[in-house]
Motif scaffolding. Structure first.
Motif, short mmCIF file in Angstrom:
data_model
loop_
_atom_site.label_atom_id
_atom_site.label_comp_id
_atom_site.label_asym_id
_atom_site.label_seq_id
_atom_site.Cartn_x
_atom_site.Cartn_y
_atom_site.Cartn_z
N ARG A 1 111.01 34.06 55.42
CA ARG A 1 112.03 33.97 54.86
C ARG A 1 112.81 32.52 54.74
O ARG A 1 113.62 31.97 53.66
CB ARG A 1 113.27 35.11 55.43
N ASN A 2 113.20 32.15 55.46
CA ASN A 2 113.95 30.48 55.52
C ASN A 2 112.95 29.81 55.26
O ASN A 2 113.93 28.41 55.36
CB ASN A 2 113.99 30.87 57.01
N ASN A 3 111.68 29.76 54.68
CA ASN A 3 110.59 28.30 54.66
C ASN A 3 110.35 27.73 55.82
O ASN A 3 110.49 26.51 54.83
CB ASN A 3 111.50 28.27 53.09
N GLU A 4 110.20 28.18 56.33
CA GLU A 4 109.98 27.21 58.23
C GLU A 4 108.35 27.30 57.77
O GLU A 4 107.25 28.24 57.17
CB GLU A 4 110.63 27.69 58.97
N ASP A 5 107.92 26.25 58.58
CA ASP A 5 107.00 26.13 59.03
C ASP A 5 105.97 27.56 59.96
O ASP A 5 106.31 27.96 60.65
CB ASP A 5 106.20 24.86 59.88
N VAL A 6 104.90 28.36 59.50
CA VAL A 6 104.79 29.19 60.03
C VAL A 6 103.37 28.88 61.33
O VAL A 6 103.16 30.05 61.82
CB VAL A 6 104.40 31.07 59.02
N LYS A 7 102.80 27.87 60.80
CA LYS A 7 101.26 27.50 61.57
C LYS A 7 102.08 27.14 62.60
O LYS A 7 101.19 26.69 63.69
CB LYS A 7 101.25 26.11 60.86
N SER A 8 103.39 27.09 63.60
CA SER A 8 103.90 27.13 64.52
C SER A 8 103.83 28.10 65.48
O SER A 8 104.16 28.09 67.10
CB SER A 8 105.55 26.87 64.92
N ILE A 9 103.43 29.11 64.56
CA ILE A 9 104.17 30.53 65.77
C ILE A 9 102.32 31.04 65.69
O ILE A 9 101.77 31.46 64.95
CB ILE A 9 104.53 31.63 64.38
N GLU A 10 102.32 31.28 66.84
CA GLU A 10 101.48 31.37 67.57
C GLU A 10 100.78 33.13 67.56
O GLU A 10 102.05 33.89 67.68
CB GLU A 10 100.59 30.78 68.95
N PRO A 11 99.54 32.76 67.64
CA PRO A 11 99.43 34.85 67.05
C PRO A 11 98.58 35.33 68.73
O PRO A 11 98.19 34.38 69.12
CB PRO A 11 98.59 34.88 65.80
N LEU A 12 98.90 36.62 68.60
CA LEU A 12 98.39 37.03 70.00
C LEU A 12 96.50 37.11 70.43
O LEU A 12 96.42 36.08 71.20
CB LEU A 12 99.29 38.78 69.98
N PHE A 13 96.09 37.32 69.25
CA PHE A 13 94.86 36.36 69.03
C PHE A 13 94.56 36.40 67.86
O PHE A 13 95.37 37.20 66.33
CB PHE A 13 93.86 37.50 69.88
N SER A 14 93.52 35.79 67.02
CA SER A 14 92.79 35.84 65.62
C SER A 14 90.84 36.39 65.88
O SER A 14 90.24 36.05 67.12
CB SER A 14 93.12 34.57 65.17
N VAL A 15 91.26 36.41 64.82
CA VAL A 15 89.53 37.36 63.87
C VAL A 15 88.85 36.72 63.46
O VAL A 15 89.30 36.58 61.83
CB VAL A 15 89.45 38.84 64.28
N ASN A 16 87.47 35.89 63.48
CA ASN A 16 86.47 35.27 62.45
C ASN A 16 86.07 36.23 61.31
O ASN A 16 85.24 37.32 62.70
CB ASN A 16 86.75 33.70 62.21
N ILE A 17 85.94 36.75 60.58
CA ILE A 17 85.22 37.39 59.75
C ILE A 17 84.16 36.72 58.76
O ILE A 17 84.66 36.07 58.12
CB ILE A 17 86.19 38.62 58.80
N ASP A 18 83.11 36.13 57.93
CA ASP A 18 82.16 35.95 58.25
C ASP A 18 82.06 36.87 56.57
O ASP A 18 80.78 37.67 56.79
CB ASP A 18 80.44 35.39 58.48
N HIS A 19 82.17 36.28 55.09
CA HIS A 19 82.05 36.93 53.75
C HIS A 19 80.79 35.76 53.03
O HIS A 19 81.07 35.22 53.31
CB HIS A 19 83.09 37.34 53.19
N ARG A 20 79.88 37.09 52.78
CA ARG A 20 78.97 36.37 52.14
C ARG A 20 78.85 36.29 51.01
O ARG A 20 78.08 36.18 50.25
CB ARG A 20 77.24 37.01 52.87
N GLY A 21 80.09 36.98 50.62
CA GLY A 21 80.47 36.80 48.86
C GLY A 21 79.44 38.18 48.29
O GLY A 21 78.88 39.58 49.33
N VAL A 22 79.58 38.46 47.51
CA VAL A 22 79.20 39.54 46.97
C VAL A 22 77.56 39.41 46.07
O VAL A 22 77.61 38.68 44.89
CB VAL A 22 79.85 40.50 46.00
N TRP A 23 76.70 40.65 45.83
CA TRP A 23 76.11 40.71 45.14
C TRP A 23 76.71 41.43 43.95
O TRP A 23 76.14 42.22 43.49
CB TRP A 23 74.50 41.81 45.21
#
Length: 167
Positions: free
Chosen positions: A114-136
């Protein structure tokens, strides 16, 4: 008046989610792989969450590329799921990072947005990486076209063989 105040305090305590410390997660993910039978690419992340402090009613929110989604709690304790969809052209192949936030960090994220601040400074509780291979998108040539071309080829070969026999 005291009863109403006590009831409201109890209601607030019951509605607020617990804070999870030192989360241990077991994620699993699904992404759409066939564009022929679906109109959009769907992403589903399911995870089991265990907190070191024993918190069981943790309210979670997910952030994917700047878009936030609520995370639903499953019937089993510690089971969560989040899903979203994108048009096939926007869902490019690659790794998608899903950041999970608890109520406290999610409110800080929304405030920063809302305040147009840097959101990268906010640490998430955890993160998950998902591999998407695209669609056929299906075969390059439809099977009906291949069958029609084969039929024309067989007819041509039979017709030329008949003409050479008759000549």
């Amino acid at each position: 008046m005291i009863r109403i105040a006590a009831f409201l305090a109890l209601l607030v305590a019951a509605c607020s989610g617990e804070t999870c410390t030192d989360p241990a997660i077991t994620p699993s993910a699904y992404t759409t792989s066939d564009a022929v039978i679906s109109s959009e690419s769907v992403f589903i992340v399911e995870l089991s969450l265990a907190c070191a402090n024993g918190a069981q009613s943790v309210t979670l929110y997910a952030d994917v590329n700047g878009r936030q989604f609520p995370v639903t709690r499953g019937q089993d304790v510690g089971k969560y799921q989040v899903s979203w969809s994108l048009p096939h052209k926007q869902a490019s192949s690659g790794t998608y990072q899903v950041k999970f936030f608890d109520e406290e960090s999610y409110s800080a994220l929304r405030k920063a947005q809302r305040n147009n601040e840097d959101v990268k400074s906010i640490e998430p509780l955890f993160s998950v990486n998902i591999d998407h291979r695209g669609v056929w998108n299906g075969p390059w040539v439809a099977t009906e076209v291949v069958a029609a071309l084969m039929g024309i080829l067989v007819y041509y070969m039979a017709f030329t063989a008949k003409n050479t026999i008759q000549a």
